[in-house]
Design a protein around this motif. Structure first.
Motif, mmCIF file in Angstrom:
data_model
loop_
_atom_site.group_PDB
_atom_site.id
_atom_site.type_symbol
_atom_site.label_atom_id
_atom_site.label_comp_id
_atom_site.label_asym_id
_atom_site.label_seq_id
_atom_site.Cartn_x
_atom_site.Cartn_y
_atom_site.Cartn_z
ATOM 1 N N ILE A 80 0.842 -1.196 0.000
ATOM 2 C CA ILE A 80 0.000 0.000 0.000
ATOM 3 C C ILE A 80 0.877 1.245 0.000
ATOM 4 O O ILE A 80 0.594 2.224 -0.700
ATOM 5 C CB ILE A 80 -0.955 0.017 1.209
ATOM 6 C CG1 ILE A 80 -1.764 -1.272 1.289
ATOM 7 C CG2 ILE A 80 -1.898 1.228 1.135
ATOM 8 C CD1 ILE A 80 -2.570 -1.407 2.570
ATOM 9 N N TYR A 81 1.951 1.210 0.794
ATOM 10 C CA TYR A 81 2.865 2.351 0.846
ATOM 11 C C TYR A 81 3.461 2.629 -0.534
ATOM 12 O O TYR A 81 3.562 3.793 -0.958
ATOM 13 C CB TYR A 81 3.981 2.084 1.858
ATOM 14 C CG TYR A 81 5.066 3.127 1.832
ATOM 15 C CD1 TYR A 81 4.820 4.438 2.238
ATOM 16 C CD2 TYR A 81 6.349 2.809 1.374
ATOM 17 C CE1 TYR A 81 5.812 5.405 2.194
ATOM 18 C CE2 TYR A 81 7.343 3.771 1.336
ATOM 19 C CZ TYR A 81 7.071 5.066 1.738
ATOM 20 O OH TYR A 81 8.058 6.023 1.683
ATOM 21 N N TYR A 140 7.956 17.529 6.969
ATOM 22 C CA TYR A 140 7.756 16.097 7.219
ATOM 23 C C TYR A 140 9.026 15.274 7.063
ATOM 24 O O TYR A 140 9.055 14.105 7.469
ATOM 25 C CB TYR A 140 6.627 15.570 6.338
ATOM 26 C CG TYR A 140 5.308 16.172 6.752
ATOM 27 C CD1 TYR A 140 4.728 15.850 7.973
ATOM 28 C CD2 TYR A 140 4.664 17.121 5.961
ATOM 29 C CE1 TYR A 140 3.539 16.432 8.383
ATOM 30 C CE2 TYR A 140 3.470 17.702 6.359
ATOM 31 C CZ TYR A 140 2.920 17.349 7.570
ATOM 32 O OH TYR A 140 1.740 17.940 7.978
ATOM 33 N N ALA A 141 10.064 15.879 6.508
ATOM 34 C CA ALA A 141 11.358 15.203 6.431
ATOM 35 C C ALA A 141 12.286 15.670 7.549
ATOM 36 O O ALA A 141 13.423 15.206 7.644
ATOM 37 C CB ALA A 141 12.010 15.468 5.077
ATOM 38 N N GLY A 142 11.795 16.551 8.414
ATOM 39 C CA GLY A 142 12.634 17.154 9.442
ATOM 40 C C GLY A 142 12.843 16.302 10.677
ATOM 41 O O GLY A 142 12.092 15.353 10.942
ATOM 42 N N GLU A 143 13.857 16.651 11.452
ATOM 43 C CA GLU A 143 14.218 15.882 12.649
ATOM 44 C C GLU A 143 13.151 15.958 13.739
ATOM 45 O O GLU A 143 12.890 14.962 14.427
ATOM 46 C CB GLU A 143 15.557 16.373 13.198
ATOM 47 C CG GLU A 143 16.749 16.015 12.321
ATOM 48 C CD GLU A 143 18.073 16.417 12.957
ATOM 49 O OE1 GLU A 143 18.068 16.762 14.160
ATOM 50 O OE2 GLU A 143 19.098 16.374 12.265
ATOM 51 N N ASP A 144 12.545 17.119 13.926
ATOM 52 C CA ASP A 144 11.535 17.260 14.977
ATOM 53 C C ASP A 144 10.372 16.310 14.741
ATOM 54 O O ASP A 144 9.907 15.630 15.663
ATOM 55 C CB ASP A 144 11.022 18.709 15.048
ATOM 56 C CG ASP A 144 12.052 19.656 15.625
ATOM 57 O OD1 ASP A 144 13.032 19.171 16.239
ATOM 58 O OD2 ASP A 144 11.887 20.881 15.470
ATOM 59 N N ILE A 164 3.753 7.118 7.967
ATOM 60 C CA ILE A 164 3.701 7.222 6.511
ATOM 61 C C ILE A 164 4.079 8.625 6.050
ATOM 62 O O ILE A 164 4.790 8.787 5.054
ATOM 63 C CB ILE A 164 2.321 6.799 5.992
ATOM 64 C CG1 ILE A 164 2.163 5.279 6.186
ATOM 65 C CG2 ILE A 164 2.152 7.165 4.516
ATOM 66 C CD1 ILE A 164 0.799 4.738 5.843
ATOM 67 N N TYR A 165 3.646 9.644 6.794
ATOM 68 C CA TYR A 165 4.004 11.011 6.410
ATOM 69 C C TYR A 165 5.520 11.208 6.478
ATOM 70 O O TYR A 165 6.097 11.888 5.622
ATOM 71 C CB TYR A 165 3.287 12.024 7.301
ATOM 72 C CG TYR A 165 2.079 12.622 6.642
ATOM 73 C CD1 TYR A 165 2.052 13.953 6.246
ATOM 74 C CD2 TYR A 165 0.956 11.851 6.379
ATOM 75 C CE1 TYR A 165 0.944 14.496 5.625
ATOM 76 C CE2 TYR A 165 -0.157 12.377 5.758
ATOM 77 C CZ TYR A 165 -0.166 13.706 5.387
ATOM 78 O OH TYR A 165 -1.256 14.237 4.753
ATOM 79 N N ARG A 166 6.162 10.650 7.484
ATOM 80 C CA ARG A 166 7.618 10.793 7.555
ATOM 81 C C ARG A 166 8.283 10.107 6.362
ATOM 82 O O ARG A 166 9.167 10.696 5.711
ATOM 83 C CB ARG A 166 8.174 10.192 8.841
ATOM 84 C CG ARG A 166 9.701 10.289 8.890
ATOM 85 C CD ARG A 166 10.307 9.758 10.172
ATOM 86 N NE ARG A 166 10.201 8.310 10.294
ATOM 87 C CZ ARG A 166 10.665 7.624 11.347
ATOM 88 N NH1 ARG A 166 11.241 8.267 12.351
ATOM 89 N NH2 ARG A 166 10.536 6.318 11.395
ATOM 90 N N GLU A 167 7.858 8.879 6.072
ATOM 91 C CA GLU A 167 8.504 8.143 4.987
ATOM 92 C C GLU A 167 8.241 8.798 3.634
ATOM 93 O O GLU A 167 9.142 8.871 2.793
ATOM 94 C CB GLU A 167 8.029 6.685 4.989
ATOM 95 C CG GLU A 167 8.342 5.928 6.278
ATOM 96 C CD GLU A 167 9.791 6.046 6.708
ATOM 97 O OE1 GLU A 167 10.684 5.901 5.842
ATOM 98 O OE2 GLU A 167 10.039 6.291 7.900
ATOM 99 N N VAL A 168 7.031 9.276 3.426
ATOM 100 C CA VAL A 168 6.729 9.992 2.179
ATOM 101 C C VAL A 168 7.542 11.282 2.115
ATOM 102 O O VAL A 168 8.117 11.625 1.073
ATOM 103 C CB VAL A 168 5.222 10.293 2.066
ATOM 104 C CG1 VAL A 168 4.939 11.251 0.906
ATOM 105 C CG2 VAL A 168 4.436 8.999 1.876
ATOM 106 N N GLY A 169 7.598 12.006 3.242
ATOM 107 C CA GLY A 169 8.370 13.244 3.286
ATOM 108 C C GLY A 169 9.835 13.015 2.967
ATOM 109 O O GLY A 169 10.444 13.764 2.190
ATOM 110 N N LEU A 170 10.425 11.966 3.537
ATOM 111 C CA LEU A 170 11.830 11.657 3.275
ATOM 112 C C LEU A 170 12.037 11.230 1.826
ATOM 113 O O LEU A 170 13.020 11.621 1.182
ATOM 114 C CB LEU A 170 12.302 10.550 4.221
ATOM 115 C CG LEU A 170 12.458 10.947 5.697
ATOM 116 C CD1 LEU A 170 12.699 9.713 6.560
ATOM 117 C CD2 LEU A 170 13.593 11.944 5.876
#
Length: 216
Positions: A14-15, A159-163, A134-140
Motif C-alpha cells: 500500500i505504501y 515532514y522530512a525534518g528531525e523534529d 507514513i508522512y515521515r517516509e513519504v516526506g523523506l
C-alpha cells in the motif's frame, strides 16, 4: 522482528502505491497544481482538527503518565506546528478553508475518532500511527528526490525534518510497548486498525488529486 516492523511489512504494498499516486509524484517534481495542493491543505487542516482530538482521547486511556503527556504533545503539535504550515500556504494562495470535509477526509477522521473512543488503548494507538509514520517516509522519499526550487519545499522539509521524525519514533515505540502487553486477539485488532488507516492515507491523497466532492 518488532511488532511495528511486522505492521510495516504488511502495508508495504500500500505504501508503494501511495508513493506512486499522481499527487505525490507531481509534488516531488514541483508540478502539482496550486488548486490541487490548496484543496489538499484545506482537507488536511480539517483532518488535523479531528486527528488532534483522537490523539487526546487515546492518550487519556493510557495508564502511563509519560505516554499521556506524549499524546497531548502530539495533539498540540498537530494544532500549532502543522496549522501554521497550512496557514502559510493558504495565505500564499490567497484562499481560506471554504470547503467541508471530502468523503475521504470524513471517512478517515470518523474512523480515527470512533477507534480512539470505543477501542482499547493499544488498538487506538495502532490506528493513529500511520499518519505519523507514513508522512515521515513519504516526506523523506520526496525530500531525497525534490529540486531545491520546489514550490512546496516548506511542506517537504516539515515532514522530512528531525523534529517530526522524533515524534514518529516515539509513536512507534509506544505502539510496540502496547503490543508487548496485549493478547493475541488485541494484536490482531491493532494490525487491522493499522492497515485500515494506511488504506485511508492512500484515499486521502488520491481524493486531493481528484479534488473529490460528494456526489450529491
Amino acid at each position: 522482528m518488532s511488532f511495528t516492523n511486522s505492521l510495516w511489512e504488511k502495508i508495504s504494498p500500500i505504501y508503494k502505491e501511495i508513493l506512486n499516486l499522481p499527487f505525490n509524484k507531481e509534488l516531488t517534481v514541483g508540478t502539482l497544481s496550486e488548486d490541487k495542493f490548496a484543496f489538499y491543505m484545506k482537507q488536511d487542516a480539517l483532518y488535523l482538527a479531528d486527528f488532534s482530538k483522537a490523539l487526546a482521547i487515546a492518550g487519556a486511556k493510557s495508564q502511563n503518565a509519560k505516554e499521556l503527556k506524549d499524546f497531548l504533545d502530539f495533539a498540540t503539535g498537530a494544532v500549532v506546528v502543522e496549522r501554521a504550515l497550512h496557514e502559510s500556504f493558504l495565505q500564499k494562495f490567497d484562499t481560506h478553508i471554504d470547503v467541508g470535509k471530502s468523503p475521504a477526509c470524513f471517512s478517515y477522521t470518523h474512523f480515527l475518532l470512533s477507534t480512539a473512543s470505543l477501542e482499547d488503548y493499544p488498538v487506538a494507538v495502532a490506528a493513529l500511527l500511520p499518519c505519523f509514520w507514513i508522512y515521515r517516509e513519504v516526506g523523506l522519499h520526496i525530500h531525497e528526490r525534490s529540486a531545491e526550487n520546489n514550490p512546496y519545499r516548506e511542506w517537504i522539509d516539515t515532514y522530512a525534518g528531525e523534529d517530526f521524525s522524533e515524534s514518529v519514533d516515539r509513536a512507534i515505540e509506544i505502539t510496540d510497548r502496547a503490543a508487548k502487553t496485549s493478547s493475541e486477539p488485541v494484536r490482531r485488532r491493532m494490525t487491522q486498525a493499522f492497515i485500515d488507516s494506511t488504506k485511508m492515507e492512500w484515499m486521502f491523497w488520491n481524493s486531493a488529486y481528484k479534488v473529490e466532492q460528494w456526489p450529491v
